[in-house]
Design an enzyme around this catalytic site. Sequence first.
Site, PDB file in Angstrom:
ATOM      1  N   LEU A   1      44.791 -60.400 -13.483  1.00  0.00           N
ATOM      2  CA  LEU A   1      45.534 -59.170 -13.162  1.00  0.00           C
ATOM      3  C   LEU A   1      44.638 -57.946 -13.115  1.00  0.00           C
ATOM      4  CD1 LEU A   1      48.749 -59.736 -15.320  1.00  0.00           C
ATOM      5  CD2 LEU A   1      48.298 -60.402 -12.942  1.00  0.00           C
TER       6      LEU A   1
ATOM      7  N   HIS B   1      48.299 -55.406  -9.391  1.00  0.00           N
ATOM      8  CA  HIS B   1      49.415 -56.167  -9.963  1.00  0.00           C
ATOM      9  C   HIS B   1      50.243 -55.269 -10.886  1.00  0.00           C
ATOM     10  CE1 HIS B   1      46.277 -59.480  -9.474  1.00  0.00           C
ATOM     11  NE2 HIS B   1      47.277 -59.946  -8.761  1.00  0.00           N
TER      12      HIS B   1
ATOM     13  N   GLY C   1      52.914 -56.925  -3.008  1.00  0.00           N
ATOM     14  CA  GLY C   1      52.018 -55.872  -2.554  1.00  0.00           C
ATOM     15  C   GLY C   1      51.907 -55.832  -1.034  1.00  0.00           C
ATOM     16  N   GLN C   2      51.877 -54.628  -0.497  1.00  0.00           N
ATOM     17  CA  GLN C   2      51.605 -54.428   0.937  1.00  0.00           C
ATOM     18  C   GLN C   2      50.211 -54.946   1.305  1.00  0.00           C
ATOM     19  OE1 GLN C   2      53.617 -53.385   3.389  1.00  0.00           O
ATOM     20  NE2 GLN C   2      51.906 -53.676   4.814  1.00  0.00           N
TER      21      GLN C   2
ATOM     22  N   SER D   1      41.760 -59.810  -6.800  1.00  0.00           N
ATOM     23  CA  SER D   1      41.171 -60.694  -7.824  1.00  0.00           C
ATOM     24  C   SER D   1      39.852 -61.260  -7.327  1.00  0.00           C
ATOM     25  CB  SER D   1      42.133 -61.839  -8.140  1.00  0.00           C
ATOM     26  OG  SER D   1      43.388 -61.327  -8.520  1.00  0.00           O
TER      27      SER D   1
HETATM   28  P1  AMP Z   1      47.982 -62.444  -6.213  1.00  0.00           P
HETATM   29  O1  AMP Z   1      47.818 -62.569  -7.697  1.00  0.00           O
HETATM   30  O2  AMP Z   1      46.719 -62.183  -5.482  1.00  0.00           O
HETATM   31  O3  AMP Z   1      48.811 -63.558  -5.621  1.00  0.00           O
HETATM   32  O4  AMP Z   1      48.843 -61.133  -5.990  1.00  0.00           O
HETATM   33  C1  AMP Z   1      50.093 -60.990  -6.614  1.00  0.00           C
HETATM   34  C2  AMP Z   1      50.786 -59.806  -6.011  1.00  0.00           C
HETATM   35  O5  AMP Z   1      50.008 -58.622  -6.226  1.00  0.00           O
HETATM   36  C3  AMP Z   1      50.986 -59.951  -4.485  1.00  0.00           C
HETATM   37  O6  AMP Z   1      52.275 -59.478  -4.141  1.00  0.00           O
HETATM   38  C4  AMP Z   1      49.902 -59.049  -3.955  1.00  0.00           C
HETATM   39  O7  AMP Z   1      50.215 -58.520  -2.683  1.00  0.00           O
HETATM   40  C5  AMP Z   1      49.859 -57.954  -4.998  1.00  0.00           C
HETATM   41  N1  AMP Z   1      48.598 -57.239  -4.938  1.00  0.00           N
HETATM   42  C6  AMP Z   1      47.345 -57.776  -4.972  1.00  0.00           C
HETATM   43  N2  AMP Z   1      46.402 -56.802  -4.821  1.00  0.00           N
HETATM   44  C7  AMP Z   1      47.083 -55.632  -4.680  1.00  0.00           C
HETATM   45  C8  AMP Z   1      46.681 -54.274  -4.479  1.00  0.00           C
HETATM   46  N3  AMP Z   1      45.404 -53.927  -4.376  1.00  0.00           N
HETATM   47  N4  AMP Z   1      47.643 -53.330  -4.389  1.00  0.00           N
HETATM   48  C9  AMP Z   1      48.962 -53.690  -4.467  1.00  0.00           C
HETATM   49  N5  AMP Z   1      49.402 -54.948  -4.658  1.00  0.00           N
HETATM   50  C10 AMP Z   1      48.481 -55.913  -4.763  1.00  0.00           C
END
Ligand code: AMP
Length: 283
Positions: free
Chosen positions: A32, A36, A146-147, A185
Amino acid sequence: MRIITAIAEMQAVAREFRSSGTLGLVPTMGALHSGHLSLIDAAKRDCAHVVASIFVNPLQFGPNEDFSRYPRTFDADCAALTSAGIDVLFAPSAETLTPAGATTFVEVAGISDRLDGASRPGHFRGVATIVAKLFHIVAPHRAYFGQKDAAQLAVLRAMVRDLNFSVEIVACPIVREPDGLALSSRNRYLAPEQRSRATILRGALDAAADLHARGERSSHALTATMRGVFAAEPSVIVEYAAVVDPGTLLPLADTTGGALIAVAAHLGETRLIDNHLIGADHA
Ligand code: AMP
């Protein structure tokens, strides 16, 4: 914060939550960062109860992708989620959520083959299958994404529409480093010289957005501008620099009605993505 690993327990707790107020779900793969945590903050603002999930989803990684070396920082994640003040962390094992013998998958046809899906066959099938399972298990009123992962949002919105999930998908803005790099990440994989070049993704998007702001509406011109920015850094290999409809991810000839401009690029072994939404004229 309660940590739940069993599906039946998560279902029972979620049922209790739903009966006493709005329930929000924030699905993640852990490792995270502030991106996140911005989703958690948004969920906490809107909802009486917030469940976050951590699941490194084996179904969404291709055979040559980084599943085994994907960062796993469970203890630090728990500490961050505890201070964020969520109710429950749902952290099922791979055996629990993707048991051997499961043969049912969710396929959002068409959209899943565009942008990231074009180079990652099966990726969005893996995402949609696991998010559908999380929606069934938690049955949240709202789910926060996240967008940053714009194609994922389009796929999940289509899934919710087509399969009549009664969940509202909430898209949250991209959180960035001070120099503009979108938090990810995977940024931790970058060597120092790659890290300094990684701002080129945002640079390309900014150049296209500036051109649009100065009146250019041709997607071809915007794409050429992005390619021009990337050309200055040949060690960064562009996978796509696209101007598409944010709902269907199909290419757009012009940006008059609004558009998603999106880029993916490889820095060594590390693949990064970023995007920018352009509003419709007179919207
Ligand atoms: P992940 O752990 O990469 O699957 O991401 C989990 C959620 O966090 C997903 O909805 C991503 O789009 C969101 N997310 C990841 N990086 C960002 C960021 N820099 N800004 C906003 N949301 C993010």
